[in-house]
Design a protein around this motif. Structure first.
Motif, PDB file in Angstrom:
ATOM      1  N   ILE A   1       0.868  -1.185  -0.040  1.00 21.47           N
ATOM      2  CA  ILE A   1       0.124  -0.028   0.017  1.00 21.47           C
ATOM      3  C   ILE A   1       0.854   1.293   0.096  1.00 21.47           C
ATOM      4  N   TRP A   2       0.540   2.055  -0.739  1.00 20.25           N
ATOM      5  CA  TRP A   2       1.323   3.291  -1.088  1.00 20.25           C
ATOM      6  C   TRP A   2       0.323   4.511  -0.576  1.00 20.25           C
ATOM      7  N   ILE A   3       0.736   5.010   0.396  1.00 13.07           N
ATOM      8  CA  ILE A   3       0.016   6.404   0.902  1.00 13.07           C
ATOM      9  C   ILE A   3       0.640   7.595   0.259  1.00 13.07           C
ATOM     10  N   ILE A   4      -0.091   8.601  -0.293  1.00  6.86           N
ATOM     11  CA  ILE A   4       0.455   9.658  -0.976  1.00  6.86           C
ATOM     12  C   ILE A   4      -0.282  11.004  -0.524  1.00  6.86           C
ATOM     13  N   ASP A   5       0.263  11.406   0.534  1.00  7.82           N
ATOM     14  CA  ASP A   5      -0.634  12.591   0.982  1.00  7.82           C
ATOM     15  C   ASP A   5       0.587  13.559   1.449  1.00  7.82           C
ATOM     16  N   ASP A   6       0.302  14.987   1.175  1.00 12.33           N
ATOM     17  CA  ASP A   6       1.300  16.103   1.670  1.00 12.33           C
ATOM     18  C   ASP A   6       1.124  16.196   3.197  1.00 12.33           C
ATOM     19  N   ASN A   7      -0.037  15.867   3.706  1.00 15.57           N
ATOM     20  CA  ASN A   7      -0.288  16.060   5.335  1.00 15.57           C
ATOM     21  C   ASN A   7       0.125  14.860   6.002  1.00 15.57           C
ATOM     22  N   PRO A   8       1.049  15.033   6.901  1.00 16.97           N
ATOM     23  CA  PRO A   8       1.736  13.680   7.579  1.00 16.97           C
ATOM     24  C   PRO A   8       0.809  13.393   8.579  1.00 16.97           C
ATOM     25  N   ILE A   9      -0.159  14.307   9.072  1.00 18.03           N
ATOM     26  CA  ILE A   9      -1.003  13.567  10.204  1.00 18.03           C
ATOM     27  C   ILE A   9      -1.932  12.684   9.345  1.00 18.03           C
ATOM     28  N   ASP A  10      -2.435  12.996   8.242  1.00 19.33           N
ATOM     29  CA  ASP A  10      -3.287  12.024   7.665  1.00 19.33           C
ATOM     30  C   ASP A  10      -2.669  10.667   7.175  1.00 19.33           C
ATOM     31  N   SER A  11      -1.351  10.872   6.685  1.00 19.71           N
ATOM     32  CA  SER A  11      -0.741   9.502   6.446  1.00 19.71           C
ATOM     33  C   SER A  11      -0.201   8.841   7.787  1.00 19.71           C
ATOM     34  N   TYR A  12      -0.020   9.414   8.689  1.00 17.46           N
ATOM     35  CA  TYR A  12       0.153   8.791   9.794  1.00 17.46           C
ATOM     36  C   TYR A  12      -0.782   7.872  10.102  1.00 17.46           C
ATOM     37  N   VAL A  13      -1.907   8.648  10.288  1.00 12.71           N
ATOM     38  CA  VAL A  13      -3.499   7.951  10.943  1.00 12.71           C
ATOM     39  C   VAL A  13      -3.555   6.917  10.048  1.00 12.71           C
ATOM     40  N   ILE A  14      -3.602   6.822   8.828  1.00 11.80           N
ATOM     41  CA  ILE A  14      -3.788   5.779   7.617  1.00 11.80           C
ATOM     42  C   ILE A  14      -3.129   4.623   8.058  1.00 11.80           C
TER      43      ILE A  14
ATOM     44  N   ASN B   1       3.160  -4.494   3.705  1.00  4.21           N
ATOM     45  CA  ASN B   1       4.045  -3.525   3.321  1.00  4.21           C
ATOM     46  C   ASN B   1       3.293  -2.023   3.049  1.00  4.21           C
ATOM     47  N   ILE B   2       3.756  -1.040   3.717  1.00  7.01           N
ATOM     48  CA  ILE B   2       3.116   0.292   3.450  1.00  7.01           C
ATOM     49  C   ILE B   2       4.349   1.132   3.549  1.00  7.01           C
ATOM     50  N   GLU B   3       4.152   1.967   2.531  1.00 10.57           N
ATOM     51  CA  GLU B   3       5.053   3.153   2.127  1.00 10.57           C
ATOM     52  C   GLU B   3       4.209   4.418   2.079  1.00 10.57           C
ATOM     53  N   VAL B   4       4.919   5.472   2.547  1.00 10.61           N
ATOM     54  CA  VAL B   4       4.203   6.878   2.472  1.00 10.61           C
ATOM     55  C   VAL B   4       5.234   7.741   1.838  1.00 10.61           C
ATOM     56  N   PHE B   5       4.613   8.617   0.753  1.00 17.72           N
ATOM     57  CA  PHE B   5       5.080   9.527   0.034  1.00 17.72           C
ATOM     58  C   PHE B   5       4.572  10.772   0.544  1.00 17.72           C
TER      59      PHE B   5
ATOM     60  N   SER C   1      -0.396  -6.644  -6.195  1.00 19.03           N
ATOM     61  CA  SER C   1      -0.729  -5.548  -6.726  1.00 19.03           C
ATOM     62  C   SER C   1      -0.158  -4.410  -5.607  1.00 19.03           C
ATOM     63  N   ILE C   2      -0.288  -3.194  -6.051  1.00 17.93           N
ATOM     64  CA  ILE C   2       0.160  -1.991  -5.137  1.00 17.93           C
ATOM     65  C   ILE C   2      -1.314  -1.268  -5.186  1.00 17.93           C
ATOM     66  N   LEU C   3      -1.608  -0.968  -4.015  1.00 18.46           N
ATOM     67  CA  LEU C   3      -2.915  -0.411  -3.825  1.00 18.46           C
ATOM     68  C   LEU C   3      -2.540   1.185  -3.374  1.00 18.46           C
ATOM     69  N   VAL C   4      -2.852   2.264  -4.068  1.00 17.84           N
ATOM     70  CA  VAL C   4      -2.546   3.575  -4.030  1.00 17.84           C
ATOM     71  C   VAL C   4      -3.634   4.357  -3.362  1.00 17.84           C
ATOM     72  N   ILE C   5      -3.193   5.083  -2.162  1.00 14.00           N
ATOM     73  CA  ILE C   5      -4.333   5.816  -1.625  1.00 14.00           C
ATOM     74  C   ILE C   5      -3.607   7.385  -1.627  1.00 14.00           C
ATOM     75  N   THR C   6      -4.277   8.251  -2.368  1.00 10.83           N
ATOM     76  CA  THR C   6      -3.775   9.726  -2.883  1.00 10.83           C
ATOM     77  C   THR C   6      -4.703  10.551  -2.567  1.00 10.83           C
ATOM     78  N   GLU C   7      -4.177  11.693  -2.206  1.00  9.94           N
ATOM     79  CA  GLU C   7      -5.021  12.889  -2.207  1.00  9.94           C
ATOM     80  C   GLU C   7      -5.456  13.487  -3.354  1.00  9.94           C
ATOM     81  N   ASN C   8      -6.572  14.132  -3.629  1.00 13.02           N
ATOM     82  CA  ASN C   8      -7.112  14.584  -5.079  1.00 13.02           C
ATOM     83  C   ASN C   8      -6.349  15.607  -5.486  1.00 13.02           C
ATOM     84  N   LYS C   9      -5.988  16.803  -4.656  1.00 13.08           N
ATOM     85  CA  LYS C   9      -5.285  17.744  -5.261  1.00 13.08           C
ATOM     86  C   LYS C   9      -4.947  18.746  -3.955  1.00 13.08           C
ATOM     87  N   THR C  10      -3.548  18.733  -3.809  1.00 14.30           N
ATOM     88  CA  THR C  10      -2.849  19.868  -2.648  1.00 14.30           C
ATOM     89  C   THR C  10      -1.727  20.306  -3.507  1.00 14.30           C
TER      90      THR C  10
END
Length: 128
Positions: free
Chosen positions: A6-19, A31-35, A56-65
């Motif tokens: 799982i790839w978490i792609i978010d510029d908010n470190p709090i949201d990434s940490y919680v997820i 296997n979780i990676e944060v970008f 597979s790679i599951l990508v959770i991304t912010e829509n637009k920041t």
């Protein structure tokens, strides 16, 4: 019920940490990676090849920041790595009718989810 990457792609470190914490505590991912931005995620994607990632790679991304534009990221990742099984899910604090139109037109995008994500949201994303 676990998924391989799982790839978490978010510029908010709090949201990434919680997820990430919810995924780990509930044993939903191995296997979780944060970008924090698109460039960082794409750089790591360039380092993958089909032998590195048969799962597979599951990508959770912010829509637009400022640092993450999920729409562009999905397009770039889909074009660069057609041979990888990448599943995209988007998060947003708020979205508009334009976002829903874009969601419907973006084939690899499986869901758009309201922030903050809850545990049941994550379970649904993983099971999709």
């Amino acid at each position: 019920m676990t998924t391989s990457k799982i790839w978490i792609i978010d510029d908010n470190p709090i949201d990434s940490y919680v997820i990430k914490t919810m995924l780990e505590v509930n044993d939903l991912a191995n296997n979780i990676e944060v970008f924090s931005d698109n460039k960082e995620a794409l750089k790591n994607l360039d380092q993958l090849n089909t032998t590195d990632s048969k799962e597979s790679i599951l990508v959770i991304t912010e829509n637009k920041t400022n640092a993450v534009n999920g729409w562009d990221l999905i397009t770039d990742m889909s074009e660069k790595k057609k041979d990888l099984d990448i599943k995209f899910h988007m998060t947003s604090e708020l979205y508009s009718n334009k976002d829903f139109k874009e969601f419907k037109a973006t084939e690899p995008l499986l869901s758009i989810n309201k922030k903050p994500l809850r545990l049941d949201d994550l379970k649904s994303i993983i099971n999709e």
